[in-house]
Write a protein that holds these residues in place. Sequence first.
Motif, short mmCIF file in Angstrom:
data_model
loop_
_atom_site.label_atom_id
_atom_site.label_comp_id
_atom_site.label_asym_id
_atom_site.label_seq_id
_atom_site.Cartn_x
_atom_site.Cartn_y
_atom_site.Cartn_z
N GLU A 78 36.56 4.12 50.14
CA GLU A 78 36.96 5.51 49.92
C GLU A 78 38.37 5.62 49.37
O GLU A 78 38.79 6.70 48.94
N ASN A 79 39.12 4.53 49.38
CA ASN A 79 40.48 4.54 48.84
C ASN A 79 40.53 4.16 47.37
O ASN A 79 41.60 4.13 46.77
N GLN A 80 39.36 3.85 46.78
CA GLN A 80 39.29 3.46 45.38
C GLN A 80 38.45 4.45 44.59
O GLN A 80 37.54 5.09 45.14
N PRO A 81 38.72 4.61 43.29
CA PRO A 81 37.88 5.49 42.46
C PRO A 81 36.43 4.99 42.44
O PRO A 81 36.17 3.79 42.54
N ILE A 82 35.52 5.92 42.32
CA ILE A 82 34.09 5.57 42.27
C ILE A 82 33.71 5.25 40.83
O ILE A 82 33.83 6.10 39.95
N SER A 83 33.26 4.04 40.59
CA SER A 83 32.95 3.59 39.24
C SER A 83 31.51 3.90 38.87
O SER A 83 30.65 4.13 39.75
N HIS A 84 31.21 3.86 37.57
CA HIS A 84 29.83 4.01 37.11
C HIS A 84 28.97 2.87 37.64
O HIS A 84 27.78 3.06 37.93
N LEU A 85 29.54 1.68 37.75
CA LEU A 85 28.77 0.54 38.25
C LEU A 85 28.35 0.76 39.70
O LEU A 85 27.21 0.45 40.08
N TYR A 86 29.26 1.30 40.51
CA TYR A 86 28.89 1.59 41.89
C TYR A 86 27.82 2.68 41.94
O TYR A 86 26.86 2.59 42.71
N GLU A 87 27.99 3.71 41.12
CA GLU A 87 26.99 4.78 41.09
C GLU A 87 25.62 4.24 40.68
O GLU A 87 24.59 4.64 41.22
N ALA A 88 25.61 3.31 39.72
CA ALA A 88 24.34 2.72 39.29
C ALA A 88 23.68 1.98 40.45
O ALA A 88 22.45 2.05 40.65
N GLU A 89 24.48 1.27 41.24
CA GLU A 89 23.96 0.56 42.40
C GLU A 89 23.39 1.54 43.42
O GLU A 89 22.33 1.33 44.00
N LEU A 90 24.11 2.65 43.61
CA LEU A 90 23.67 3.67 44.55
C LEU A 90 22.38 4.33 44.09
O LEU A 90 21.43 4.52 44.87
N PHE A 91 22.30 4.66 42.78
CA PHE A 91 21.10 5.30 42.23
C PHE A 91 19.90 4.37 42.33
O PHE A 91 18.78 4.79 42.61
N LYS A 92 20.13 3.07 42.07
CA LYS A 92 19.04 2.10 42.13
C LYS A 92 18.51 1.99 43.56
O LYS A 92 17.30 1.94 43.79
#
Length: 257
Positions: A78-92
Amino acid sequence: MHLQLQGIDKEIGNCKDFLFDDKYWVIRYLAVDTNRWLPFLGKVLISPRSLGEVRCETHQLSVNLTREEVKNSPSFDENQPISHLYEAELFKYYGNGFYWMGESQWATCTSPAEIAESNLFANKTQSIATKIENKLEERYLRSSIEVKGYKIHATDQSIGHIEDFILDDGNWSICYLIIKTRNWLPGGRTVIISPNCIETVNCIDGSITINVSAKVVEDSPLFDSNRLTDPQYEAHLHEYYEISQSSKYLSDLKVRL
């Protein structure tokens, strides 16, 4: 609004923050504190696509997930920006579609519920990496807690600060901002402005720049919490800011964040 999230089987936790993107002003995630039942996990992100009914009278929000699903979801710092790569992992993990795969608030859909019901992206074979590479854009996720209090810079002068947001629970957009003008006007007023007025969000100096004058904000409709679901009140807001009725979701429920 303090919201308790109730999963399919058990309580999941309390919503501590809303993360929205500053292109469409739409809530993308709820940051949920799970410390009461899973201290090591901390906060998790849950997309509006996994949400059900908002029960304002009890401050509860139903979630179409089990505790086990939430427990095994991708962790984030939560102390770091949320990246597209993390979002992709979450969506998957959750089987959700990519909201940035279209030119509207929710890709080609009108709401997160429509994405969940249509299972729009379930049969896509294109790789996640390629999707991200092709769809990167100037889009930033903002914390509603952080943005509250940001100063307002009109076209001619500064005029106050953001007091709160009004959320449409139909498409999970931030449909209006509540502005306190007391930093500028003696005594001040509490008014509503549309996100359509916003040009930029500046996290460096904690401000937003809008494309209307201080006079327009001064004369904006007064905030009246008792009329948030009144169609005539919203029609007046639309008329004042020249918002097309088709460009906003007229919902039966609007709540303050």
